[in-house]
Design a protein around this motif. Structure first.
Motif, PDB file in Angstrom:
ATOM      1  N   LEU A  45       0.830  -1.205   0.000  1.00 35.58           N
ATOM      2  CA  LEU A  45       0.000   0.000   0.000  1.00 35.58           C
ATOM      3  C   LEU A  45       0.862   1.251   0.000  1.00 35.58           C
ATOM      4  O   LEU A  45       0.581   2.218  -0.713  1.00 35.58           O
ATOM      5  CB  LEU A  45      -0.932   0.004   1.219  1.00 35.58           C
ATOM      6  CG  LEU A  45      -2.056  -1.024   1.198  1.00 35.58           C
ATOM      7  CD1 LEU A  45      -2.798  -1.023   2.526  1.00 35.58           C
ATOM      8  CD2 LEU A  45      -3.022  -0.724   0.058  1.00 35.58           C
ATOM      9  N   PHE A  46       1.930   1.239   0.788  1.00 40.33           N
ATOM     10  CA  PHE A  46       2.837   2.382   0.833  1.00 40.33           C
ATOM     11  C   PHE A  46       3.475   2.617  -0.532  1.00 40.33           C
ATOM     12  O   PHE A  46       3.576   3.755  -0.994  1.00 40.33           O
ATOM     13  CB  PHE A  46       3.920   2.148   1.895  1.00 40.33           C
ATOM     14  CG  PHE A  46       4.946   3.248   1.934  1.00 40.33           C
ATOM     15  CD1 PHE A  46       4.636   4.474   2.494  1.00 40.33           C
ATOM     16  CD2 PHE A  46       6.211   3.049   1.398  1.00 40.33           C
ATOM     17  CE1 PHE A  46       5.579   5.490   2.518  1.00 40.33           C
ATOM     18  CE2 PHE A  46       7.150   4.060   1.420  1.00 40.33           C
ATOM     19  CZ  PHE A  46       6.842   5.281   1.995  1.00 40.33           C
ATOM     20  N   GLN A  47       3.888   1.548  -1.211  1.00 39.55           N
ATOM     21  CA  GLN A  47       4.502   1.685  -2.533  1.00 39.55           C
ATOM     22  C   GLN A  47       3.514   2.246  -3.547  1.00 39.55           C
ATOM     23  O   GLN A  47       3.880   3.060  -4.394  1.00 39.55           O
ATOM     24  CB  GLN A  47       5.044   0.338  -3.006  1.00 39.55           C
ATOM     25  CG  GLN A  47       6.289  -0.084  -2.259  1.00 39.55           C
ATOM     26  CD  GLN A  47       6.786  -1.452  -2.690  1.00 39.55           C
ATOM     27  OE1 GLN A  47       6.057  -2.239  -3.278  1.00 39.55           O
ATOM     28  NE2 GLN A  47       8.038  -1.745  -2.378  1.00 39.55           N
ATOM     29  N   GLN A  48       2.250   1.833  -3.468  1.00 40.23           N
ATOM     30  CA  GLN A  48       1.225   2.367  -4.374  1.00 40.23           C
ATOM     31  C   GLN A  48       1.026   3.855  -4.150  1.00 40.23           C
ATOM     32  O   GLN A  48       0.952   4.635  -5.105  1.00 40.23           O
ATOM     33  CB  GLN A  48      -0.106   1.636  -4.178  1.00 40.23           C
ATOM     34  CG  GLN A  48      -0.130   0.241  -4.737  1.00 40.23           C
ATOM     35  CD  GLN A  48      -1.470  -0.454  -4.479  1.00 40.23           C
ATOM     36  OE1 GLN A  48      -2.338   0.087  -3.803  1.00 40.23           O
ATOM     37  NE2 GLN A  48      -1.627  -1.644  -5.019  1.00 40.23           N
ATOM     38  N   ILE A  49       0.931   4.257  -2.895  1.00 38.11           N
ATOM     39  CA  ILE A  49       0.737   5.670  -2.567  1.00 38.11           C
ATOM     40  C   ILE A  49       1.942   6.480  -3.018  1.00 38.11           C
ATOM     41  O   ILE A  49       1.801   7.548  -3.630  1.00 38.11           O
ATOM     42  CB  ILE A  49       0.493   5.852  -1.053  1.00 38.11           C
ATOM     43  CG1 ILE A  49      -0.843   5.218  -0.666  1.00 38.11           C
ATOM     44  CG2 ILE A  49       0.541   7.318  -0.660  1.00 38.11           C
ATOM     45  CD1 ILE A  49      -1.046   5.078   0.826  1.00 38.11           C
ATOM     46  N   LEU A  50       3.123   5.971  -2.758  1.00 34.83           N
ATOM     47  CA  LEU A  50       4.348   6.665  -3.148  1.00 34.83           C
ATOM     48  C   LEU A  50       4.433   6.799  -4.665  1.00 34.83           C
ATOM     49  O   LEU A  50       4.742   7.872  -5.181  1.00 34.83           O
ATOM     50  CB  LEU A  50       5.568   5.904  -2.609  1.00 34.83           C
ATOM     51  CG  LEU A  50       6.917   6.588  -2.766  1.00 34.83           C
ATOM     52  CD1 LEU A  50       6.938   7.897  -1.988  1.00 34.83           C
ATOM     53  CD2 LEU A  50       8.029   5.675  -2.270  1.00 34.83           C
ATOM     54  N   ALA A  51       4.140   5.737  -5.393  1.00 36.29           N
ATOM     55  CA  ALA A  51       4.186   5.768  -6.857  1.00 36.29           C
ATOM     56  C   ALA A  51       3.172   6.771  -7.403  1.00 36.29           C
ATOM     57  O   ALA A  51       3.464   7.511  -8.342  1.00 36.29           O
ATOM     58  CB  ALA A  51       3.917   4.379  -7.423  1.00 36.29           C
ATOM     59  N   LYS A  52       1.997   6.794  -6.813  1.00 34.45           N
ATOM     60  CA  LYS A  52       0.961   7.727  -7.265  1.00 34.45           C
ATOM     61  C   LYS A  52       1.400   9.169  -7.025  1.00 34.45           C
ATOM     62  O   LYS A  52       1.237  10.038  -7.892  1.00 34.45           O
ATOM     63  CB  LYS A  52      -0.350   7.440  -6.530  1.00 34.45           C
ATOM     64  CG  LYS A  52      -1.505   8.275  -7.009  1.00 34.45           C
ATOM     65  CD  LYS A  52      -2.789   7.878  -6.305  1.00 34.45           C
ATOM     66  CE  LYS A  52      -3.949   8.735  -6.806  1.00 34.45           C
ATOM     67  NZ  LYS A  52      -5.205   8.384  -6.120  1.00 34.45           N
ATOM     68  N   ASN A  53       1.961   9.430  -5.859  1.00 35.74           N
ATOM     69  CA  ASN A  53       2.411  10.786  -5.540  1.00 35.74           C
ATOM     70  C   ASN A  53       3.605  11.201  -6.393  1.00 35.74           C
ATOM     71  O   ASN A  53       3.709  12.363  -6.778  1.00 35.74           O
ATOM     72  CB  ASN A  53       2.760  10.910  -4.054  1.00 35.74           C
ATOM     73  CG  ASN A  53       1.524  10.867  -3.168  1.00 35.74           C
ATOM     74  OD1 ASN A  53       0.420  11.129  -3.631  1.00 35.74           O
ATOM     75  ND2 ASN A  53       1.715  10.536  -1.916  1.00 35.74           N
ATOM     76  N   LEU A  54       4.498  10.269  -6.672  1.00 33.83           N
ATOM     77  CA  LEU A  54       5.690  10.599  -7.458  1.00 33.83           C
ATOM     78  C   LEU A  54       5.385  10.724  -8.947  1.00 33.83           C
ATOM     79  O   LEU A  54       6.147  11.340  -9.680  1.00 33.83           O
ATOM     80  CB  LEU A  54       6.783   9.554  -7.243  1.00 33.83           C
ATOM     81  CG  LEU A  54       7.437   9.565  -5.853  1.00 33.83           C
ATOM     82  CD1 LEU A  54       8.467   8.444  -5.761  1.00 33.83           C
ATOM     83  CD2 LEU A  54       8.072  10.904  -5.555  1.00 33.83           C
ATOM     84  N   SER A  55       4.281  10.158  -9.384  1.00 41.09           N
ATOM     85  CA  SER A  55       3.952  10.229 -10.807  1.00 41.09           C
ATOM     86  C   SER A  55       3.655  11.667 -11.220  1.00 41.09           C
ATOM     87  O   SER A  55       3.840  12.022 -12.368  1.00 41.09           O
ATOM     88  CB  SER A  55       2.769   9.319 -11.144  1.00 41.09           C
ATOM     89  OG  SER A  55       1.586   9.805 -10.536  1.00 41.09           O
ATOM     90  N   GLY A  56       3.204  12.484 -10.296  1.00 45.54           N
ATOM     91  CA  GLY A  56       2.920  13.883 -10.594  1.00 45.54           C
ATOM     92  C   GLY A  56       4.120  14.791 -10.448  1.00 45.54           C
ATOM     93  O   GLY A  56       4.120  15.918 -10.918  1.00 45.54           O
ATOM     94  N   VAL A  57       5.177  14.311  -9.819  1.00 43.02           N
ATOM     95  CA  VAL A  57       6.368  15.115  -9.616  1.00 43.02           C
ATOM     96  C   VAL A  57       7.130  15.269 -10.929  1.00 43.02           C
ATOM     97  O   VAL A  57       7.328  14.287 -11.648  1.00 43.02           O
ATOM     98  CB  VAL A  57       7.291  14.473  -8.541  1.00 43.02           C
ATOM     99  CG1 VAL A  57       8.611  15.232  -8.428  1.00 43.02           C
ATOM    100  CG2 VAL A  57       6.579  14.427  -7.210  1.00 43.02           C
ATOM    101  N   GLY A  58       7.525  16.465 -11.243  1.00 45.03           N
ATOM    102  CA  GLY A  58       8.285  16.696 -12.470  1.00 45.03           C
ATOM    103  C   GLY A  58       7.426  17.011 -13.657  1.00 45.03           C
ATOM    104  O   GLY A  58       7.917  17.461 -14.690  1.00 45.03           O
TER     105      GLY A  58
END
Length: 64
Positions: A45-58
């Protein structure tokens, strides 16, 4: 309350009470499998949340 404990001790015995308490405590402890499953689920779950949040970065948003 103290009278009930005294009667219970006389009926069951002090050693049996401590053994019963130990068994109850052990029964409430999670097994290694349960702990591993909880860790894996939490990590996923943490990896999913992190991936979702990082997908918008940049990414830059365009208003044109």
């Amino acid at each position: 309350m103290a009278l009930m404990r005294k009667k219970l001790r006389n009926c069951v015995g002090e050693k049996s009470l401590s053994e019963a308490g130990r068994q109850v405590y052990q029964a409430l402890q999670p097994s290694a499998q349960e702990v591993a499953q909880w860790c894996a689920t939490s990590c996923a779950l943490f990896q999913q949340i992190l991936a979702k949040n990082l997908s918008g970065v940049g990414k830059t948003t365009s208003t044109n």
